[in-house]
Design an enzyme around this catalytic site. Structure first.
Site, PDB file in Angstrom:
ATOM      1  N   SER A   1     -87.775  24.730 -90.261  1.00 14.46           N
ATOM      2  CA  SER A   1     -86.961  25.347 -89.207  1.00 14.46           C
ATOM      3  C   SER A   1     -87.143  26.867 -89.150  1.00 14.46           C
ATOM      4  O   SER A   1     -87.115  27.555 -90.170  1.00 14.46           O
ATOM      5  CB  SER A   1     -85.480  25.026 -89.434  1.00 14.46           C
ATOM      6  OG  SER A   1     -84.680  25.708 -88.477  1.00 14.46           O
TER       7      SER A   1
ATOM      8  N   SER B   1     -84.967  28.604 -87.368  1.00 16.14           N
ATOM      9  CA  SER B   1     -83.637  29.130 -87.051  1.00 16.14           C
ATOM     10  C   SER B   1     -83.244  30.296 -87.953  1.00 16.14           C
ATOM     11  O   SER B   1     -82.692  31.295 -87.461  1.00 16.14           O
ATOM     12  CB  SER B   1     -82.589  28.016 -87.131  1.00 16.14           C
ATOM     13  OG  SER B   1     -82.753  27.097 -86.076  1.00 16.14           O
TER      14      SER B   1
ATOM     15  N   THR C   1     -79.415  20.170 -86.368  1.00 14.10           N
ATOM     16  CA  THR C   1     -80.597  19.583 -85.759  1.00 14.10           C
ATOM     17  C   THR C   1     -80.667  18.104 -86.116  1.00 14.10           C
ATOM     18  O   THR C   1     -79.753  17.556 -86.729  1.00 14.10           O
ATOM     19  CB  THR C   1     -81.863  20.356 -86.190  1.00 14.10           C
ATOM     20  OG1 THR C   1     -82.973  19.889 -85.448  1.00 14.10           O
ATOM     21  CG2 THR C   1     -82.114  20.227 -87.679  1.00 14.10           C
TER      22      THR C   1
ATOM     23  N   LYS D   1     -77.017  15.438 -84.919  1.00 21.44           N
ATOM     24  CA  LYS D   1     -76.297  15.951 -83.750  1.00 21.44           C
ATOM     25  C   LYS D   1     -75.155  15.042 -83.318  1.00 21.44           C
ATOM     26  O   LYS D   1     -74.100  15.521 -82.876  1.00 21.44           O
ATOM     27  CB  LYS D   1     -77.270  16.161 -82.588  1.00 21.44           C
ATOM     28  CG  LYS D   1     -78.274  17.285 -82.826  1.00 21.44           C
ATOM     29  CD  LYS D   1     -79.213  17.451 -81.653  1.00 21.44           C
ATOM     30  CE  LYS D   1     -80.228  18.553 -81.916  1.00 21.44           C
ATOM     31  NZ  LYS D   1     -81.168  18.732 -80.786  1.00 21.44           N
TER      32      LYS D   1
ATOM     33  N   ASN E   1     -74.929  20.543 -81.275  1.00 21.23           N
ATOM     34  CA  ASN E   1     -75.910  21.217 -82.127  1.00 21.23           C
ATOM     35  C   ASN E   1     -75.350  22.493 -82.725  1.00 21.23           C
ATOM     36  O   ASN E   1     -76.057  23.210 -83.435  1.00 21.23           O
ATOM     37  CB  ASN E   1     -77.197  21.524 -81.348  1.00 21.23           C
ATOM     38  CG  ASN E   1     -77.072  22.765 -80.481  1.00 21.23           C
ATOM     39  OD1 ASN E   1     -75.997  23.070 -79.947  1.00 21.23           O
ATOM     40  ND2 ASN E   1     -78.167  23.482 -80.310  1.00 21.23           N
TER      41      ASN E   1
ATOM     42  N   GLY F   1     -88.880  10.259 -73.964  1.00 21.00           N
ATOM     43  CA  GLY F   1     -87.812   9.968 -74.912  1.00 21.00           C
ATOM     44  C   GLY F   1     -86.476   9.860 -74.207  1.00 21.00           C
ATOM     45  O   GLY F   1     -86.343  10.255 -73.031  1.00 21.00           O
TER      46      GLY F   1
ATOM     47  N   ARG G   1     -90.704   3.979 -75.127  1.00 20.77           N
ATOM     48  CA  ARG G   1     -91.425   2.831 -75.652  1.00 20.77           C
ATOM     49  C   ARG G   1     -90.760   1.520 -75.245  1.00 20.77           C
ATOM     50  O   ARG G   1     -91.428   0.522 -75.007  1.00 20.77           O
ATOM     51  CB  ARG G   1     -91.497   2.913 -77.176  1.00 20.77           C
ATOM     52  CG  ARG G   1     -92.386   4.033 -77.678  1.00 20.77           C
ATOM     53  CD  ARG G   1     -92.443   4.020 -79.194  1.00 20.77           C
ATOM     54  NE  ARG G   1     -93.292   5.095 -79.696  1.00 20.77           N
ATOM     55  CZ  ARG G   1     -94.602   4.999 -79.859  1.00 20.77           C
ATOM     56  NH1 ARG G   1     -95.211   3.874 -79.528  1.00 20.77           N
ATOM     57  NH2 ARG G   1     -95.306   6.012 -80.323  1.00 20.77           N
TER      58      ARG G   1
ATOM     59  N   TYR H   1     -92.308  22.920 -81.991  1.00 19.16           N
ATOM     60  CA  TYR H   1     -92.668  24.331 -82.085  1.00 19.16           C
ATOM     61  C   TYR H   1     -94.111  24.597 -81.681  1.00 19.16           C
ATOM     62  O   TYR H   1     -94.396  25.414 -80.815  1.00 19.16           O
ATOM     63  CB  TYR H   1     -92.503  24.833 -83.536  1.00 19.16           C
ATOM     64  CG  TYR H   1     -91.100  24.941 -84.055  1.00 19.16           C
ATOM     65  CD1 TYR H   1     -89.989  24.801 -83.227  1.00 19.16           C
ATOM     66  CD2 TYR H   1     -90.880  25.206 -85.403  1.00 19.16           C
ATOM     67  CE1 TYR H   1     -88.711  24.909 -83.734  1.00 19.16           C
ATOM     68  CE2 TYR H   1     -89.604  25.324 -85.917  1.00 19.16           C
ATOM     69  CZ  TYR H   1     -88.519  25.168 -85.083  1.00 19.16           C
ATOM     70  OH  TYR H   1     -87.259  25.285 -85.589  1.00 19.16           O
TER      71      TYR H   1
ATOM     72  N   GLY I   1     -91.820  24.681 -77.977  1.00 20.30           N
ATOM     73  CA  GLY I   1     -90.413  24.561 -78.314  1.00 20.30           C
ATOM     74  C   GLY I   1     -89.787  25.820 -78.879  1.00 20.30           C
ATOM     75  O   GLY I   1     -88.565  25.973 -78.848  1.00 20.30           O
TER      76      GLY I   1
END
Length: 271
Positions: free
Chosen positions: A15, A17, A62, A66, A87, A129, A154, A214, A235
């Site tokens: 991360s 962050s 994350t 969440k 989040n 997704g 999927r 990312y 990202g």
């Protein structure tokens, strides 16, 4: 007294962050604020947070926690209620307040990339997704004017995501990825790269593709998107803006977005 914050998730070692929040604290002169990272898996959030003392002022949450954060929050911002995901947890006298700054992060990353919301009037956005991050992406697109959306999954679109779309008046439909004005990938890890073949042919002029990973430009999906003529957004850009909103919520200070962007991009370049 020290004020402590951290990012929680699993895995979380990657991360960025801490880089973003620490850069903000330094720029704002908040020498009494610290920001760390901790591995907290699904089902472990409540016990971890419950063991923290009052020096802990806020948490960035994350995957995969969440939805656990949503359940833990005593109060929730409307956007968190809408998406069923939290989040951000901020300590208040009455307990933990939950928010979802991912929605803001998606919006600002798209707008920074030059995405024109007017294209949503004749085009159908696509989301790869349908989990918690996908619901944030859906909310962001809806707030930018989308009344239709397509999900590429999927199996089937998750019921919670379908319910959010229905509540927001968004019609779910099918669409060729190449014809979409904007595509948002919310699928984590290498699994997202299985969708790279969707960009085997040229795409709609001006298409913007936001990949929440990312290093989007270092993936098979990113390479395919770029080769097809779309504008790829990594990202890190979303992360910067959602982190900036968290800084405001946790510290009460305006976030130095440009400083955070520079820190995030430099960290990515060094990886």
């Amino acid at each position: 007294m020290v004020n402590r914050a951290a990012v929680l998730g699993k895995p979380v070692a990657h991360s960025l962050s801490p880089v973003l929040h620490q850069a903000a604290y330094a720029e704002l002169g908040l020498t009494d604020w610290t920001y760390e990272r901790f591995e907290v898996g699904q089902g472990e959030l409540a016990s971890f947070v419950g063991e923290r003392d009052e020096t802990w002022r806020g948490f960035s949450v994350t995957m995969p926690a969440k939805e656990d954060a949503y359940a833990l929050a005593t109060t929730r911002a409307p956007v968190a209620e809408r998406t069923g995901a939290v989040n951000t947890l901020v300590r208040t006298p009455g307990g933990w307040a939950g928010d979802n700054t991912d929605v803001y992060g998606v919006q600002q990353a798209l707008l920074d990339a030059g995405f024109d919301p007017a294209t949503l009037q004749d085009g159908v956005p696509v989301i790869l997704g349908s989990g918690a991050t996908a619901r944030s992406a859906l909310a962001a697109l809806t707030d930018l004017g989308a009344t239709r959306a397509a999900f590429v999954v999927r199996d089937q679109v998750r019921p919670a995501t379908q319910a959010q779309a229905a509540a927001d008046g968004v019609t779910l439909c099918g669409v060729d990825v190449a014809a979409a004005p904007v595509v948002i990938n919310t699928v984590p890890g290498d699994a997202a790269d299985s969708y790279a073949t969707s960009w085997d042919s040229p795409v709609r002029s001006g298409q913007v593709v936001l990949d929440v990973r990312y290093a989007a430009d270092r993936t098979p999906l990113g390479s395919a998107v770029t080769a097809a003529g779309a504008h790829l957004v990594g990202g890190i850009e979303m992360l910067v803006h959602q982190a900036a909103a968290q800084v405001v919520l946790m510290t009460g200070h305006d976030a130095p977005v440009a400083v955070m962007q520079a820190a995030g991009r430099a960290a990515m370049a060094a990886r």
